[in-house]
Every structure is written in structure tokens, then in C-alpha cells.
Design an enzyme around this catalytic site. Structure first.
Site, PDB file in Angstrom:
ATOM      1  N   ASN A  67       0.645  -1.321   0.004  1.00 19.21           N
ATOM      2  CA  ASN A  67       0.080  -0.123  -0.132  1.00 19.21           C
ATOM      3  C   ASN A  67       0.970   1.194  -0.107  1.00 19.21           C
ATOM      4  O   ASN A  67       1.823   1.217   0.480  1.00 19.21           O
ATOM      5  CB  ASN A  67      -0.995  -0.085   1.123  1.00 19.21           C
ATOM      6  CG  ASN A  67      -0.365  -0.258   2.390  1.00 19.21           C
ATOM      7  OD1 ASN A  67       0.590  -0.772   2.738  1.00 19.21           O
ATOM      8  ND2 ASN A  67      -1.029   0.483   3.403  1.00 19.21           N
ATOM      9  N   GLU A  69       0.510   5.274   0.662  1.00 14.25           N
ATOM     10  CA  GLU A  69      -0.615   6.200   1.378  1.00 14.25           C
ATOM     11  C   GLU A  69      -0.084   7.441   0.569  1.00 14.25           C
ATOM     12  O   GLU A  69       0.824   7.995   0.147  1.00 14.25           O
ATOM     13  CB  GLU A  69      -0.550   6.104   2.693  1.00 14.25           C
ATOM     14  CG  GLU A  69      -1.329   4.928   3.313  1.00 14.25           C
ATOM     15  CD  GLU A  69      -1.556   4.743   4.770  1.00 14.25           C
ATOM     16  OE1 GLU A  69      -2.150   4.052   5.101  1.00 14.25           O
ATOM     17  OE2 GLU A  69      -0.911   5.587   5.367  1.00 14.25           O
ATOM     18  N   ASN A  70      -1.182   8.694   0.843  1.00 14.71           N
ATOM     19  CA  ASN A  70      -0.885   9.976   0.455  1.00 14.71           C
ATOM     20  C   ASN A  70      -1.438  10.998   1.488  1.00 14.71           C
ATOM     21  O   ASN A  70      -2.501  10.763   2.152  1.00 14.71           O
ATOM     22  CB  ASN A  70      -1.453  10.111  -0.946  1.00 14.71           C
ATOM     23  CG  ASN A  70      -0.930  11.505  -1.402  1.00 14.71           C
ATOM     24  OD1 ASN A  70      -1.660  12.375  -1.158  1.00 14.71           O
ATOM     25  ND2 ASN A  70      -0.095  11.426  -2.530  1.00 14.71           N
ATOM     26  N   CYS A  78      -4.030   0.811  -2.714  1.00 12.88           N
ATOM     27  CA  CYS A  78      -3.808  -0.355  -1.931  1.00 12.88           C
ATOM     28  C   CYS A  78      -2.915  -1.356  -2.457  1.00 12.88           C
ATOM     29  O   CYS A  78      -2.551  -1.169  -3.776  1.00 12.88           O
ATOM     30  CB  CYS A  78      -5.340  -0.993  -1.905  1.00 12.88           C
ATOM     31  SG  CYS A  78      -6.706  -0.057  -0.872  1.00 12.88           S
ATOM     32  N   GLU A  80      -3.138  -4.514  -3.324  1.00 10.12           N
ATOM     33  CA  GLU A  80      -3.679  -5.457  -4.137  1.00 10.12           C
ATOM     34  C   GLU A  80      -3.426  -4.716  -5.511  1.00 10.12           C
ATOM     35  O   GLU A  80      -3.295  -5.437  -6.605  1.00 10.12           O
ATOM     36  CB  GLU A  80      -4.962  -5.871  -3.768  1.00 10.12           C
ATOM     37  CG  GLU A  80      -5.289  -6.665  -2.514  1.00 10.12           C
ATOM     38  CD  GLU A  80      -5.583  -5.713  -1.427  1.00 10.12           C
ATOM     39  OE1 GLU A  80      -4.824  -4.556  -1.339  1.00 10.12           O
ATOM     40  OE2 GLU A  80      -6.221  -6.181  -0.535  1.00 10.12           O
ATOM     41  N   CYS A 115     -10.612  -2.774  -4.242  1.00 13.50           N
ATOM     42  CA  CYS A 115      -9.881  -3.834  -4.721  1.00 13.50           C
ATOM     43  C   CYS A 115     -10.433  -5.147  -5.186  1.00 13.50           C
ATOM     44  O   CYS A 115      -9.882  -5.637  -6.178  1.00 13.50           O
ATOM     45  CB  CYS A 115      -8.835  -4.135  -3.516  1.00 13.50           C
ATOM     46  SG  CYS A 115      -7.440  -2.946  -3.298  1.00 13.50           S
TER      47      CYS A 115
HETATM   48 ZN   LIG Z   1      -7.979  -2.029  -1.555  1.00 14.58          ZN
END
Ligand SMILES: [Zn+2]
Length: 167
Positions: A67, A69-70, A78, A80, A115
Site C-alpha cells: 500500500n 498512502e498519500n 492499496c 492489491e 480492490c
Molecule cells: Zn483495497
């Protein structure tokens, strides 16, 4: 009117929980790959690290993702989708299996709804087995799973039944 349901995806795999030690070597390898890439997760806001891996066919190559993040939150990717996007961009669109590894105290970490739809896109009419394991903090990186660790063995059609898809 039931003929209108015929095109709906139906799970081809019964969802079970199995011990890590009983899984075949290809599944163990996939879970270990997901665990390894989880170490690279960029999760400064949630500190919730996730790793994912998908085995692509025809060459059985594994694509991994974490993953990312921002600060603005919505651009967050994510694990996946990171793994699958890497695979697609390398020319692979068919997947034999997927894995997700994260840690929550008392529950498996299941793919989010976005996802699930993203994975489902590449399932076509064939279910994709998904294996979900927990990353226990005090384990070594070389042996993150013990033989009696539980693994959720499910599939994308279990996770997203009656899904939207165009054919
Ligand atoms: Zn996801």
C-alpha cells in the site's frame, strides 16, 4: 426470470481456513512474497501495512505490491491494486492466485471493496483463489509464518459475489 442470473459469477472454491503448513509450496511462496513486500509499505498515516502478491500465467511469475498512502488520502493505492497494476503494465492479465498479508489483532485483513472489483476485472469467467494471512510482529523475516498459522483460503467470487462485469 432466473435466466438473467446465469451470467453471474459463482464461487468455484469453498472458503476455508487452513494451517499454513498444509498449503502447497506455490501458495506458501505467494504468501511469503506478500509478506516480504509488506515491509516496503508506505503507510505513515495509518501505519497499517499491507502486502499483496499475484501469480500470473502463463509464466507463473509473481507480482507484488504494497500500500502507498498519500497526505491527501484519496490518492492512496492499496497493495492489491499496486501488485495488479505492476502486472498489467508488464503485459500480464491472467492470474492463477493472489495473496494478502497484513496484521490486525483478531481478524484476517480482507481486500477492500475497490480492490475486490479491481481483482474481479481480471478474473473473467474463472474464479481466482485468494489467500489471506496475518503478519505477526515478533516473527523473523526469514520465517514469518509457522505451520499452524491460520490462512483464509477464499476466492474473488466468494469475496465479490454477483459482481459487476461486462462481457
Ligand atoms: Zn483495497
Amino acid at each position: 426470470m432466473t435466466h438473467l442470473l446465469i451470467g453471474f459469477s459463482q464461487p468455484e472454491i469453498k472458503e476455508t481456513v487452513a494451517n499454513f503448513g498444509t498449503l502447497d509450496a506455490t501458495v506458501k511462496e505467494l504468501l511469503l512474497s506478500a509478506h516480504a513486500v509488506r515491509q516496503r509499505a508506505y503507510a505513515p498515516y495509518s501505519n497499517f501495512k499491507v502486502g499483496s502478491a499475484f501469480r500470473a500465467t502463463p509464466s507463473n511469475i509473481i507480482f507484488t505490491g504494497c500500500n502507498v498512502e498519500n497526505a491527501a488520502f484519496t490518492p492512496t493505492a492499496c497493495a492489491e491494486r499496486t501488485a495488479l497494476t505492476k502486472a498489467i503494465s508488464e503485459g500480464y492479465q491472467q492470474f492463477l492466485s493472489g495473496a494478502v498479508v497484513a496484521y490486525a489483532p483478531d481478524v484476517f485483513t480482507s481486500p477492500c471493496g475497490v480492490c475486490r472489483q479491481f481483482i474481479r476485472e481480471f478474473a473473467g469467467s474463472t474464479d481466482i483463489p485468494i489467500f489471506i494471512a496475518r503478519a505477526i510482529a515478533d516473527r523473523s523475516l526469514e520465517q514469518p509464518f509457522l505451520d499452524d498459522d491460520p490462512v483464509l483460503c477464499t476466492s474473488i467470487f466468494n469475496l465479490l459475489p454477483n459482481s459487476f462485469h461486462t462481457y
